[in-house]
Design a protein around this motif. Sequence first.
Motif, PDB file in Angstrom:
ATOM      1  N   ALA A  28      -4.389  -4.091   1.769  1.00 58.64           N
ATOM      2  CA  ALA A  28      -4.758  -3.720   3.210  1.00 58.64           C
ATOM      3  C   ALA A  28      -5.608  -5.126   3.279  1.00 58.64           C
ATOM      4  O   ALA A  28      -6.447  -5.968   3.974  1.00 58.64           O
ATOM      5  CB  ALA A  28      -5.324  -2.531   3.408  1.00 58.64           C
ATOM      6  N   VAL A  29      -6.759  -4.947   2.294  1.00 64.69           N
ATOM      7  CA  VAL A  29      -7.815  -6.623   1.609  1.00 64.69           C
ATOM      8  C   VAL A  29      -7.933  -7.235   2.191  1.00 64.69           C
ATOM      9  O   VAL A  29      -8.163  -8.729   3.027  1.00 64.69           O
ATOM     10  CB  VAL A  29      -9.169  -5.592   1.046  1.00 64.69           C
ATOM     11  N   ALA A  72      -8.578  -3.430  13.034  1.00 64.73           N
ATOM     12  CA  ALA A  72      -8.892  -2.133  12.601  1.00 64.73           C
ATOM     13  C   ALA A  72      -7.029  -1.614  12.946  1.00 64.73           C
ATOM     14  O   ALA A  72      -6.705  -1.044  12.060  1.00 64.73           O
ATOM     15  CB  ALA A  72      -9.925  -1.329  13.219  1.00 64.73           C
ATOM     16  N   GLY A  73      -6.104  -1.523  13.725  1.00 59.92           N
ATOM     17  CA  GLY A  73      -4.791  -1.625  13.552  1.00 59.92           C
ATOM     18  C   GLY A  73      -4.345  -2.292  12.553  1.00 59.92           C
ATOM     19  O   GLY A  73      -3.288  -1.548  11.744  1.00 59.92           O
ATOM     20  N   ILE A  74      -4.011  -3.364  11.729  1.00 60.14           N
ATOM     21  CA  ILE A  74      -3.202  -3.568  11.566  1.00 60.14           C
ATOM     22  C   ILE A  74      -3.512  -3.045   9.833  1.00 60.14           C
ATOM     23  O   ILE A  74      -3.330  -2.702   9.306  1.00 60.14           O
ATOM     24  CB  ILE A  74      -3.750  -5.249  11.056  1.00 60.14           C
ATOM     25  N   PHE A  75      -5.598  -3.090   9.572  1.00 58.22           N
ATOM     26  CA  PHE A  75      -5.796  -2.063   7.914  1.00 58.22           C
ATOM     27  C   PHE A  75      -4.550  -0.784   8.050  1.00 58.22           C
ATOM     28  O   PHE A  75      -4.441  -0.512   7.217  1.00 58.22           O
ATOM     29  CB  PHE A  75      -7.449  -2.207   8.318  1.00 58.22           C
ATOM     30  N   ILE A  77      -2.132   0.342   5.559  1.00 63.67           N
ATOM     31  CA  ILE A  77      -1.956   1.501   4.633  1.00 63.67           C
ATOM     32  C   ILE A  77      -0.137   2.224   4.836  1.00 63.67           C
ATOM     33  O   ILE A  77      -0.225   2.441   3.607  1.00 63.67           O
ATOM     34  CB  ILE A  77      -3.626   2.680   5.142  1.00 63.67           C
ATOM     35  N   PHE A  78      -0.475   2.325   6.142  1.00 62.37           N
ATOM     36  CA  PHE A  78       1.306   2.611   5.946  1.00 62.37           C
ATOM     37  C   PHE A  78       1.971   2.125   5.629  1.00 62.37           C
ATOM     38  O   PHE A  78       3.243   3.025   5.079  1.00 62.37           O
ATOM     39  CB  PHE A  78       0.940   3.000   8.350  1.00 62.37           C
ATOM     40  N   ILE A  79       2.546   1.052   5.869  1.00 65.56           N
ATOM     41  CA  ILE A  79       2.842   0.285   5.496  1.00 65.56           C
ATOM     42  C   ILE A  79       3.502  -0.113   3.929  1.00 65.56           C
ATOM     43  O   ILE A  79       4.865   0.621   3.179  1.00 65.56           O
ATOM     44  CB  ILE A  79       3.841  -0.479   5.875  1.00 65.56           C
TER      45      ILE A  79
END
Length: 158
Positions: free
Chosen positions: A22-23, A80-83, A87-89
């Motif tokens: 994510a980072v 924020a949405g991409i982060f 995490i979800f994917i």
Amino acid sequence: MGTVQHRRRTRIVDRQFQLGLAVRLLLVLTILFAVGLLLAFAPSYYVLATTNDLKSLEPAAAEFLILHKRLWPMVLLSLAGIFLYTIFISRRIAGPLYRINAILRALIEDQDPPVVKFRDDDYFQPTAVLLEELSEKMRAARGNAPTHPGNPSGPSAP
């Protein structure tokens, strides 16, 4: 009757992998957003930097301020949405890797591996099938071999 365990669905299976992914993704997307912002602000900035005529400066300054008000909240919300999406994917990758590692650990320790079960939406479904075949083959081989090396079982044992 035994109690039923309610397993909490956790989104972070492998913290280091998921947060690292994510980072890194956020870093790349931040650079891309910065380039996009530069391109969006460049015409107004060019007019403000090169023109001395007040009639030209006023619309460029107003456009610059409008872009400033609209783009920054959009950028922050997008990041924020991409982060959160990452995490979800990444859970669909980290979960199977966690299970694969558990199976390999059991095989290294000469234990029967746990049942290979991936969630329906996980990646690496063909790998789960292969691991299940390998586990079955290992269980069958262990069933034919003596369980304790110093204590052979069979008709010739005293």
